[in-house]
Design a protein around this motif. Structure first.
Motif, PDB file in Angstrom:
ATOM      1  N   LEU A 193      -0.800   5.359   0.208  1.00 14.85           N
ATOM      2  CA  LEU A 193      -2.110   4.863   0.137  1.00 14.85           C
ATOM      3  C   LEU A 193      -1.974   4.121  -0.964  1.00 14.85           C
ATOM      4  CD1 LEU A 193      -4.251   8.308  -0.370  1.00 14.85           C
ATOM      5  CD2 LEU A 193      -3.946   6.467   1.507  1.00 14.85           C
ATOM      6  N   ARG A 194      -2.568   2.639  -1.035  1.00 13.06           N
ATOM      7  CA  ARG A 194      -2.725   1.395  -1.972  1.00 13.06           C
ATOM      8  C   ARG A 194      -3.609   1.163  -2.547  1.00 13.06           C
ATOM      9  NH1 ARG A 194      -0.287  -4.038   0.826  1.00 13.06           N
ATOM     10  NH2 ARG A 194      -2.578  -4.162   1.432  1.00 13.06           N
ATOM     11  N   MET A 195      -3.671   0.893  -3.599  1.00 13.26           N
ATOM     12  CA  MET A 195      -4.771   0.334  -4.534  1.00 13.26           C
ATOM     13  C   MET A 195      -4.446  -0.841  -5.266  1.00 13.26           C
ATOM     14  SD  MET A 195      -6.861   2.449  -7.339  1.00 13.26           S
ATOM     15  CE  MET A 195      -7.612   3.740  -6.345  1.00 13.26           C
ATOM     16  N   THR A 196      -5.292  -1.857  -5.467  1.00 11.23           N
ATOM     17  CA  THR A 196      -5.179  -3.131  -6.234  1.00 11.23           C
ATOM     18  C   THR A 196      -4.699  -2.621  -7.651  1.00 11.23           C
ATOM     19  OG1 THR A 196      -7.280  -3.542  -6.716  1.00 11.23           O
ATOM     20  CG2 THR A 196      -6.178  -4.399  -4.676  1.00 11.23           C
ATOM     21  N   PHE A 230      -8.841   3.139  -2.119  1.00 15.79           N
ATOM     22  CA  PHE A 230      -7.408   3.206  -1.485  1.00 15.79           C
ATOM     23  C   PHE A 230      -7.328   2.578   0.057  1.00 15.79           C
ATOM     24  CE2 PHE A 230      -6.471   7.183  -4.155  1.00 15.79           C
ATOM     25  CZ  PHE A 230      -5.457   6.448  -4.680  1.00 15.79           C
ATOM     26  N   GLU A 231      -6.460   1.856   0.078  1.00 12.92           N
ATOM     27  CA  GLU A 231      -6.043   1.408   1.438  1.00 12.92           C
ATOM     28  C   GLU A 231      -4.795   1.909   1.861  1.00 12.92           C
ATOM     29  OE1 GLU A 231      -4.666  -2.992   3.518  1.00 12.92           O
ATOM     30  OE2 GLU A 231      -4.953  -2.503   1.298  1.00 12.92           O
ATOM     31  N   PRO A 232      -4.970   2.647   3.252  1.00 12.42           N
ATOM     32  CA  PRO A 232      -3.771   3.222   3.933  1.00 12.42           C
ATOM     33  C   PRO A 232      -2.937   2.329   4.464  1.00 12.42           C
ATOM     34  CG  PRO A 232      -5.591   3.550   5.284  1.00 12.42           C
ATOM     35  CD  PRO A 232      -6.142   2.878   3.943  1.00 12.42           C
ATOM     36  N   VAL A 233      -1.582   2.222   4.234  1.00 12.25           N
ATOM     37  CA  VAL A 233      -0.384   1.344   4.576  1.00 12.25           C
ATOM     38  C   VAL A 233       0.779   2.196   5.261  1.00 12.25           C
ATOM     39  CG1 VAL A 233      -1.295  -0.454   2.985  1.00 12.25           C
ATOM     40  CG2 VAL A 233       0.485   1.072   2.233  1.00 12.25           C
ATOM     41  N   ARG A 269       1.256  -6.317  -8.014  1.00  5.35           N
ATOM     42  CA  ARG A 269      -0.302  -6.601  -7.604  1.00  5.35           C
ATOM     43  C   ARG A 269      -1.062  -5.113  -6.914  1.00  5.35           C
ATOM     44  NH1 ARG A 269      -0.527 -11.696  -7.769  1.00  5.35           N
ATOM     45  NH2 ARG A 269       1.384 -13.130  -7.653  1.00  5.35           N
ATOM     46  N   HIS A 270      -0.073  -4.452  -6.529  1.00  5.97           N
ATOM     47  CA  HIS A 270      -0.865  -3.050  -5.838  1.00  5.97           C
ATOM     48  C   HIS A 270       0.022  -1.871  -6.645  1.00  5.97           C
ATOM     49  CE1 HIS A 270      -1.962  -5.841  -2.879  1.00  5.97           C
ATOM     50  NE2 HIS A 270      -3.023  -5.105  -2.682  1.00  5.97           N
ATOM     51  N   VAL A 271      -0.862  -0.682  -6.437  1.00  2.00           N
ATOM     52  CA  VAL A 271       0.037   0.604  -6.969  1.00  2.00           C
ATOM     53  C   VAL A 271       0.188   1.345  -5.656  1.00  2.00           C
ATOM     54  CG1 VAL A 271      -0.597   0.475  -9.192  1.00  2.00           C
ATOM     55  CG2 VAL A 271      -2.025   1.745  -7.705  1.00  2.00           C
ATOM     56  N   TYR A 272       0.936   2.227  -5.576  1.00  2.00           N
ATOM     57  CA  TYR A 272       1.182   3.123  -4.157  1.00  2.00           C
ATOM     58  C   TYR A 272       1.366   4.352  -4.350  1.00  2.00           C
ATOM     59  CZ  TYR A 272       2.234  -1.593  -2.323  1.00  2.00           C
ATOM     60  OH  TYR A 272       2.404  -2.982  -1.795  1.00  2.00           O
ATOM     61  N   PHE A 273       0.786   5.339  -3.580  1.00  2.00           N
ATOM     62  CA  PHE A 273       1.050   6.916  -3.900  1.00  2.00           C
ATOM     63  C   PHE A 273       1.542   7.318  -2.398  1.00  2.00           C
ATOM     64  CE2 PHE A 273      -2.142   5.813  -6.790  1.00  2.00           C
ATOM     65  CZ  PHE A 273      -1.983   6.777  -7.894  1.00  2.00           C
ATOM     66  N   PRO A 274       2.919   7.182  -2.205  1.00  8.02           N
ATOM     67  CA  PRO A 274       3.483   7.625  -0.857  1.00  8.02           C
ATOM     68  C   PRO A 274       2.872   9.146  -0.494  1.00  8.02           C
ATOM     69  CG  PRO A 274       5.132   6.832  -2.470  1.00  8.02           C
ATOM     70  CD  PRO A 274       3.789   7.005  -3.162  1.00  8.02           C
ATOM     71  N   GLY A 311       8.972   9.638  -4.063  1.00  6.93           N
ATOM     72  CA  GLY A 311       8.165   9.983  -2.835  1.00  6.93           C
ATOM     73  C   GLY A 311       6.884  10.578  -2.935  1.00  6.93           C
ATOM     74  N   ARG A 312       6.551  11.677  -2.163  1.00 15.22           N
ATOM     75  CA  ARG A 312       5.359  12.284  -2.152  1.00 15.22           C
ATOM     76  C   ARG A 312       4.807  12.803  -3.310  1.00 15.22           C
ATOM     77  NH1 ARG A 312       4.898  17.477  -1.490  1.00 15.22           N
ATOM     78  NH2 ARG A 312       2.891  17.390  -0.439  1.00 15.22           N
ATOM     79  N   GLU A 313       5.861  13.011  -4.471  1.00 17.61           N
ATOM     80  CA  GLU A 313       5.456  13.554  -5.607  1.00 17.61           C
ATOM     81  C   GLU A 313       4.782  12.684  -6.638  1.00 17.61           C
ATOM     82  OE1 GLU A 313       8.954  11.291  -6.918  1.00 17.61           O
ATOM     83  OE2 GLU A 313       8.266  12.338  -4.813  1.00 17.61           O
ATOM     84  N   GLY A 314       5.002  11.395  -6.605  1.00 15.30           N
ATOM     85  CA  GLY A 314       4.548  10.397  -7.582  1.00 15.30           C
ATOM     86  C   GLY A 314       3.651   9.234  -7.034  1.00 15.30           C
ATOM     87  N   MET A 315       4.128   7.966  -7.646  1.00 15.78           N
ATOM     88  CA  MET A 315       3.322   6.966  -7.713  1.00 15.78           C
ATOM     89  C   MET A 315       4.241   5.671  -7.982  1.00 15.78           C
ATOM     90  SD  MET A 315       0.440   5.655 -10.342  1.00 15.78           S
ATOM     91  CE  MET A 315       0.512   3.965 -10.923  1.00 15.78           C
ATOM     92  N   LEU A 316       3.926   4.578  -7.389  1.00 14.08           N
ATOM     93  CA  LEU A 316       4.761   3.496  -7.594  1.00 14.08           C
ATOM     94  C   LEU A 316       3.743   2.570  -8.624  1.00 14.08           C
ATOM     95  CD1 LEU A 316       6.372   2.992  -4.260  1.00 14.08           C
ATOM     96  CD2 LEU A 316       7.660   2.895  -6.300  1.00 14.08           C
ATOM     97  N   GLY A 317       4.337   1.899  -9.785  1.00 10.84           N
ATOM     98  CA  GLY A 317       3.326   1.011 -10.252  1.00 10.84           C
ATOM     99  C   GLY A 317       3.025   1.452 -11.602  1.00 10.84           C
ATOM    100  N   ILE A 318       3.980   2.419 -12.185  1.00  7.54           N
ATOM    101  CA  ILE A 318       3.713   2.960 -13.579  1.00  7.54           C
ATOM    102  C   ILE A 318       3.613   2.158 -14.720  1.00  7.54           C
ATOM    103  CG2 ILE A 318       4.897   4.463 -15.432  1.00  7.54           C
ATOM    104  CD1 ILE A 318       3.575   6.106 -13.238  1.00  7.54           C
ATOM    105  N   PRO A 319       4.145   0.929 -14.627  1.00  6.55           N
ATOM    106  CA  PRO A 319       3.815  -0.262 -15.690  1.00  6.55           C
ATOM    107  C   PRO A 319       2.433  -0.499 -15.709  1.00  6.55           C
ATOM    108  CG  PRO A 319       5.943  -0.714 -14.563  1.00  6.55           C
ATOM    109  CD  PRO A 319       5.233   0.462 -13.892  1.00  6.55           C
ATOM    110  N   VAL A 320       1.807  -0.605 -14.767  1.00  7.66           N
ATOM    111  CA  VAL A 320       0.301  -1.002 -14.880  1.00  7.66           C
ATOM    112  C   VAL A 320      -0.405   0.008 -15.498  1.00  7.66           C
ATOM    113  CG1 VAL A 320      -1.772  -1.220 -13.347  1.00  7.66           C
ATOM    114  CG2 VAL A 320       0.392  -2.046 -12.363  1.00  7.66           C
ATOM    115  N   ALA A 321      -0.103   1.406 -15.584  1.00  9.39           N
ATOM    116  CA  ALA A 321      -0.849   2.403 -16.359  1.00  9.39           C
ATOM    117  C   ALA A 321      -0.626   2.298 -17.740  1.00  9.39           C
ATOM    118  CB  ALA A 321      -0.465   3.762 -15.783  1.00  9.39           C
ATOM    119  N   LEU A 322       0.446   1.667 -18.178  1.00  9.72           N
ATOM    120  CA  LEU A 322       0.911   1.225 -19.494  1.00  9.72           C
ATOM    121  C   LEU A 322       0.634   0.143 -20.122  1.00  9.72           C
ATOM    122  CD1 LEU A 322       4.600   2.789 -19.158  1.00  9.72           C
ATOM    123  CD2 LEU A 322       2.352   4.018 -19.843  1.00  9.72           C
TER     124      LEU A 322
END
Length: 288
Positions: free
Chosen positions: A144-147, A68-71, A87-92, A115-126
């Motif tokens: 928190l961001r991850m490539t 993770f990288e904090p942003v 390019r990145h997934v995000y966990f607010p 928001g804080r309940e979830g994640m951005l970038g769900i298509p990557v998991a699929l």
């Protein structure tokens, strides 16, 4: 501050913040008050600001931290565009992001809120590389961001992450389908009340900033309709709205004014979280 904590965790696998016996937890709280790892008054417990990550077992969460990288996400920032690579997934942690679908290339309509309940970038998991939506930051805050490449690697070997994302994907499907029905059948005032309540729940604050243009995009209506609906809620002393600044004055009253979609989506989230809490492995933020 968050960067320093994550670097410390990478250097030491026995970081006090990840230990059940954390004698220096209070010192970390004092030194890093804005850290996304929230140390609780009980030194044997800490919480993680993102609920999805907090539901993971301690061992799995510790391993994920190294990637993770904090942003800081800033109001108006665009994280994804339709058809463009993710390019990145995000966990607010305390930020808020709207998911918008574009009509005829320029008109936007909100189909989801993260928001804080979830994640951005769900298509990557699929297994999908490109975003189907525009992701627009509507609440400044941290994440928190991850490539995407690192996330794919971790997702393939982390069963608990699979489980929690499956739960969250189900919640997102309910939110999107309910929003579609809401936009078609419910009056603007009830939809605005629902949307303000969803924002409050994810921001954990009764005060936030929203422009009329953004509200129009969220609800799929013209500014004049937003002005009328916000004015009606303000005359009932449920909110205060001035120059893009919104304050919720009466949460119970606003819930009564909202359409039933708010409670339907909230009930699904509560039910799925309760079902997944009945398991043997201990979540990272659970009481010791």
């Amino acid at each position: 501050m968050i960067v320093a904590v994550l670097r410390a965790i990478r250097r030491c696998g026995n970081c006090p913040l990840l230990s059940r016996n954390a004698p220096c937890a209070s010192a970390h709280t004092a030194e890093y008050p804005c850290c996304s790892l929230r140390v609780m008054p009980d030194a044997n417990r800490f919480s993680v600001a993102n609920s999805l990550l907090a539901a993971l077992p301690r061992k799995e969460y510790r391993r994920l931290l190294t990637g993770f990288e904090p942003v800081t996400l800033t109001f108006g920032e665009v994280l994804y565009e339709p058809g463009k690579p993710i390019r990145h997934v995000y966990f607010p942690t305390d930020s808020l992001v709207s998911l918008l679908t574009l009509v005829e290339g320029h008109m936007a309509l909100e189909i989801g809120l993260v928001g804080r309940e979830g994640m951005l970038g769900i298509p990557v998991a699929l297994g999908i590389n490109d975003s189907p939506v525009r992701a627009l930051v509507q609440g400044t805050g941290s994440a928190l961001r991850m490539t995407s490449a690192h996330f794919r690697s971790e997702y393939g070997k982390c069963g608990p992450l699979h489980r929690e994302l499956n739960r969250y994907i189900h919640e997102r499907i309910v939110q999107i389908t309910q929003t579609a029905a809401c936009n078609r059948f419910h009056p603007v005032e009830g939809r605005l009340a629902r949307w303000l309540l969803m924002t409050r729940d994810r921001m954990r604050s009764d005060q936030f900033r929203l422009t009329q243009e953004l509200l129009g995009n969220m609800l799929g209506v013209l500014r004049v309709a937003v002005t009328k609906a916000a004015g009606d809620l303000q005359r009932r002393e449920l909110i205060r709205y001035s120059r893009g600044n919104i304050s919720i004055l009466n949460g119970n009253g606003l819930e009564a004014a909202a359409c039933q979609c708010y409670q339907i989506v909230k009930n699904v989230r509560v039910r799925t979280q309760r079902e997944h809490s009945n398991r043997e492995d201990v979540p990272v933020a659970a009481m010791a």
